[in-house]
Design a protein around this motif. Structure first.
Motif, PDB file in Angstrom:
ATOM      1  N   GLY A  92     -23.458-104.058 -96.589  1.00  0.00           N
ATOM      2  CA  GLY A  92     -22.715-104.547 -95.230  1.00  0.00           C
ATOM      3  C   GLY A  92     -22.653-103.771 -94.232  1.00  0.00           C
ATOM      4  N   ALA A  93     -22.876-102.526 -94.320  1.00  0.00           N
ATOM      5  CA  ALA A  93     -22.353-101.424 -93.087  1.00  0.00           C
ATOM      6  C   ALA A  93     -23.183-101.752 -91.892  1.00  0.00           C
ATOM      7  CB  ALA A  93     -22.649-100.296 -93.644  1.00  0.00           C
ATOM      8  N   ALA A  94     -22.523-101.649 -90.715  1.00  0.00           N
ATOM      9  CA  ALA A  94     -23.093-101.928 -89.461  1.00  0.00           C
ATOM     10  C   ALA A  94     -24.073-100.659 -89.194  1.00  0.00           C
ATOM     11  CB  ALA A  94     -22.284-102.049 -88.302  1.00  0.00           C
ATOM     12  N   THR A  95     -25.039-100.885 -88.129  1.00  0.00           N
ATOM     13  CA  THR A  95     -25.687 -99.558 -87.835  1.00  0.00           C
ATOM     14  C   THR A  95     -24.810 -98.333 -87.581  1.00  0.00           C
ATOM     15  OG1 THR A  95     -25.379-100.092 -85.361  1.00  0.00           O
ATOM     16  CG2 THR A  95     -27.172-101.005 -86.498  1.00  0.00           C
ATOM     17  N   GLU A  96     -25.413 -97.297 -87.820  1.00  0.00           N
ATOM     18  CA  GLU A  96     -24.662 -96.002 -88.191  1.00  0.00           C
ATOM     19  C   GLU A  96     -23.823 -95.819 -86.638  1.00  0.00           C
ATOM     20  OE1 GLU A  96     -23.175 -92.551 -89.995  1.00  0.00           O
ATOM     21  OE2 GLU A  96     -24.044 -94.488 -90.488  1.00  0.00           O
ATOM     22  N   GLU A  97     -24.257 -95.998 -85.481  1.00  0.00           N
ATOM     23  CA  GLU A  97     -23.586 -95.768 -84.384  1.00  0.00           C
ATOM     24  C   GLU A  97     -22.220 -96.902 -84.026  1.00  0.00           C
ATOM     25  OE1 GLU A  97     -24.073 -95.761 -79.519  1.00  0.00           O
ATOM     26  OE2 GLU A  97     -25.830 -96.169 -81.081  1.00  0.00           O
ATOM     27  N   THR A  98     -22.517 -98.066 -84.563  1.00  0.00           N
ATOM     28  CA  THR A  98     -21.356 -99.067 -84.522  1.00  0.00           C
ATOM     29  C   THR A  98     -20.345 -98.705 -85.721  1.00  0.00           C
ATOM     30  OG1 THR A  98     -22.974-100.641 -83.832  1.00  0.00           O
ATOM     31  CG2 THR A  98     -20.757-101.530 -84.607  1.00  0.00           C
ATOM     32  N   PHE A  99     -20.803 -98.347 -86.864  1.00  0.00           N
ATOM     33  CA  PHE A  99     -20.278 -98.158 -88.052  1.00  0.00           C
ATOM     34  C   PHE A  99     -18.987 -96.987 -87.795  1.00  0.00           C
ATOM     35  CE2 PHE A  99     -19.143 -95.979 -91.940  1.00  0.00           C
ATOM     36  CZ  PHE A  99     -18.789 -97.194 -92.922  1.00  0.00           C
ATOM     37  N   MET A 100     -19.591 -95.835 -86.959  1.00  0.00           N
ATOM     38  CA  MET A 100     -18.601 -94.696 -86.672  1.00  0.00           C
ATOM     39  C   MET A 100     -17.537 -95.184 -85.814  1.00  0.00           C
ATOM     40  SD  MET A 100     -19.356 -92.002 -88.343  1.00  0.00           S
ATOM     41  CE  MET A 100     -18.423 -90.845 -87.425  1.00  0.00           C
ATOM     42  N   GLU A 101     -17.829 -96.117 -84.927  1.00  0.00           N
ATOM     43  CA  GLU A 101     -16.977 -96.517 -84.071  1.00  0.00           C
ATOM     44  C   GLU A 101     -16.048 -97.466 -84.411  1.00  0.00           C
ATOM     45  OE1 GLU A 101     -19.227 -98.231 -80.849  1.00  0.00           O
ATOM     46  OE2 GLU A 101     -19.784 -96.228 -80.218  1.00  0.00           O
ATOM     47  N   LEU A 102     -16.281 -98.255 -85.675  1.00  0.00           N
ATOM     48  CA  LEU A 102     -15.371 -99.400 -86.287  1.00  0.00           C
ATOM     49  C   LEU A 102     -14.615 -98.741 -87.434  1.00  0.00           C
ATOM     50  CD1 LEU A 102     -17.920-102.448 -86.257  1.00  0.00           C
ATOM     51  CD2 LEU A 102     -15.924-102.025 -84.515  1.00  0.00           C
ATOM     52  N   CYS A 103     -15.273 -97.935 -88.136  1.00  0.00           N
ATOM     53  CA  CYS A 103     -14.511 -97.372 -89.477  1.00  0.00           C
ATOM     54  C   CYS A 103     -13.333 -96.619 -88.910  1.00  0.00           C
ATOM     55  CB  CYS A 103     -15.504 -96.387 -90.290  1.00  0.00           C
ATOM     56  SG  CYS A 103     -14.976 -95.907 -91.795  1.00  0.00           S
ATOM     57  N   ILE A 104     -12.330 -97.107 -89.441  1.00  0.00           N
ATOM     58  CA  ILE A 104     -10.956 -96.419 -89.490  1.00  0.00           C
ATOM     59  C   ILE A 104     -10.434 -95.327 -90.493  1.00  0.00           C
ATOM     60  CG2 ILE A 104     -10.053 -97.992 -87.931  1.00  0.00           C
ATOM     61  CD1 ILE A 104      -8.480 -99.134 -89.928  1.00  0.00           C
ATOM     62  N   ARG A 105     -11.303 -95.177 -91.433  1.00  0.00           N
ATOM     63  CA  ARG A 105     -11.237 -94.239 -92.547  1.00  0.00           C
ATOM     64  C   ARG A 105      -9.874 -94.814 -93.486  1.00  0.00           C
ATOM     65  NH1 ARG A 105     -13.465 -92.027 -88.318  1.00  0.00           N
ATOM     66  NH2 ARG A 105     -15.067 -90.421 -88.545  1.00  0.00           N
ATOM     67  N   CYS A 106      -9.836 -95.901 -93.630  1.00  0.00           N
ATOM     68  CA  CYS A 106      -8.506 -96.411 -94.347  1.00  0.00           C
ATOM     69  C   CYS A 106      -8.848 -96.430 -95.625  1.00  0.00           C
ATOM     70  CB  CYS A 106      -8.363 -97.800 -93.769  1.00  0.00           C
ATOM     71  SG  CYS A 106      -9.635 -99.043 -94.405  1.00  0.00           S
ATOM     72  N   ALA A 107     -10.043 -96.057 -96.265  1.00  0.00           N
ATOM     73  CA  ALA A 107     -10.488 -96.054 -97.749  1.00  0.00           C
ATOM     74  C   ALA A 107     -10.123 -97.215 -98.545  1.00  0.00           C
ATOM     75  CB  ALA A 107      -9.572 -94.923 -98.418  1.00  0.00           C
ATOM     76  N   ARG A 108      -9.890 -98.434 -98.181  1.00  0.00           N
ATOM     77  CA  ARG A 108      -9.722 -99.734 -98.820  1.00  0.00           C
ATOM     78  C   ARG A 108     -11.060 -99.884 -99.563  1.00  0.00           C
ATOM     79  NH1 ARG A 108      -6.843-103.725 -94.631  1.00  0.00           N
ATOM     80  NH2 ARG A 108      -4.880-102.303 -93.916  1.00  0.00           N
TER      81      ARG A 108
END
Length: 252
Positions: A32-48
Motif C-alpha cells: 500500500g506504499a505510495a510512490t517513493e517520492e510521495t512516500f518519503m514526504e508522507l512517512c514520519i518514521r513513527c514505526a507503527r
C-alpha cells in the motif's frame, strides 16, 4: 536569523532527497506504499507499521540508507510480507494506503525468476532437452507451493516451469523460501523499478535505436525503409536485405 537559514537549508535538503528514486531489488516498501517520492514526504518514521506486523516482516532502514533512515522496508530474502494487511490501518499519514484491504490488489513489486539457477529450469534442461546443465537434476516447485495466490500469480508451464504473471503482488514469500543455492532463483523488483527481462521486444528495440542514434548511425524508417525494401527484385536471386535491428533468440 542564522538558525532559520540553517533550518531552511535542511528542509530543502530533505525535500530534494536524491534517494527518492533509488531502487534496489529485494528491498521493498510495505504493502500500500505510495510512490517513493510521495512516500518519503508522507512517512514520519513513527514505526507503527513495524510494531503492528505479526510476522516481523517490516524493518527500519539503518544509517546506510542515508536520508531514508528510519523508514520501513521489507527485505524478502530475510522475511517476506505475508499480506496480513494490518500496517496500512495504523499509518497516520497515508504513506500506506488505508483503503487497500484486498491482498490480491497489493503491488509491492514483481517476482523475477533466474532460469540459470532455478532447479526446475535446470531439471528441464537436463531431462527434457538432454542438455547437461548441472548433472544433478532435481524438481522443486517451492515458489509455486508457497505463493499465496497459486495459479494466479505463479503458474506452471509444461507442468514444470514456474512463470510469474502480472497478478504477482511482490510479497516475496517465494524469494524467502527459494532453496536454490548459492544464489536464490527468485528476486523481487520493487514497484517502479524497470525489469529488462520483462520489457519485451519493443522495449529492447527502442533501446537499440537510442544507442544507434548516440553513435550517429542512420536508422532506416519511413520512406527510406520503404525505398530500401523496393530495391529487392524477386525476378532473380534476391539480394540480402540488411536489417538494422538485433534479433533475439529464445533460450529454449
Amino acid at each position: 536569523m542564522a538558525r532559520n537559514r540553517l533550518t531552511e537549508l535542511f528542509e530543502g535538503l530533505l525535500n530534494s532527497n536524491p534517494f527518492k528514486n533509488f531502487y534496489k531489488k529485494n528491498r521493498l516498501r510495505p504493502p500500500g506504499a505510495a510512490t517513493e517520492e510521495t512516500f518519503m514526504e508522507l512517512c514520519i518514521r513513527c514505526a507503527r507499521c513495524i510494531e503492528v506486523c505479526p510476522y516481523d516482516s517490516i524493518e527500519r532502514a539503518d544509517l546506510f540508507e542515508k536520508l531514508q533512515i528510519g523508514t520501513p522496508y521489507v527485505f524478502p530474502d530475510t522475511k517476506a510480507c505475508y499480506l496480513c494487511m494490518r500496517c496500512m490501518k495504523v499509518c497516520p499519514t497515508g504513506a500506506l494506503d488505508p483503503k487497500l484491504t484486498d491482498g490480491r490488489k497489493v503491488r509491492m513489486g514483481i517476482a523475477v525468476i533466474n532460469e540459470k539457477t532455478c532447479l526446475n529450469f535446470l531439471y528441464y534442461k537436463d531431462e527434457m532437452l538432454g542438455v547437461s546443465a548441472t548433472g544433478t537434476a532435481q524438481l522443486c516447485g517451492t515458489c509455486y507451493n508457497v505463493c499465496p495466490y497459486t495459479d494466479e500469480a505463479i503458474v506452471m508451464e509444461k507442468f514444470i516451469l514456474p512463470v510469474v504473471t502480472d497478478r504477482c503482488t511482490g510479497c516475496g514469500i517465494c524469494a524467502e523460501k527459494c532453496p536454490a543455492t548459492p544464489e536464490k532463483a527468485m528476486s523481487i523488483y520493487p514497484e517502479g523499478m524497470p525489469v529488462d527481462k520483462n520489457e519485451g521486444y519493443f522495449g529492447r528495440r527502442s533501446k537499440i535505436h537510442g544507442e544507434e542514434r548516440k553513435k550517429g548511425n542512420d536508422i532506416l524508417k519511413g520512406e527510406k525503409l520503404l525505398e530500401e525494401k523496393q530495391k529487392i527484385d524477386s525476378s532473380d536471386v534476391k539480394p540480402d536485405f540488411q536489417y538494422n535491428t538485433e534479433t533475439y533468440d529464445t533460450e529454449w
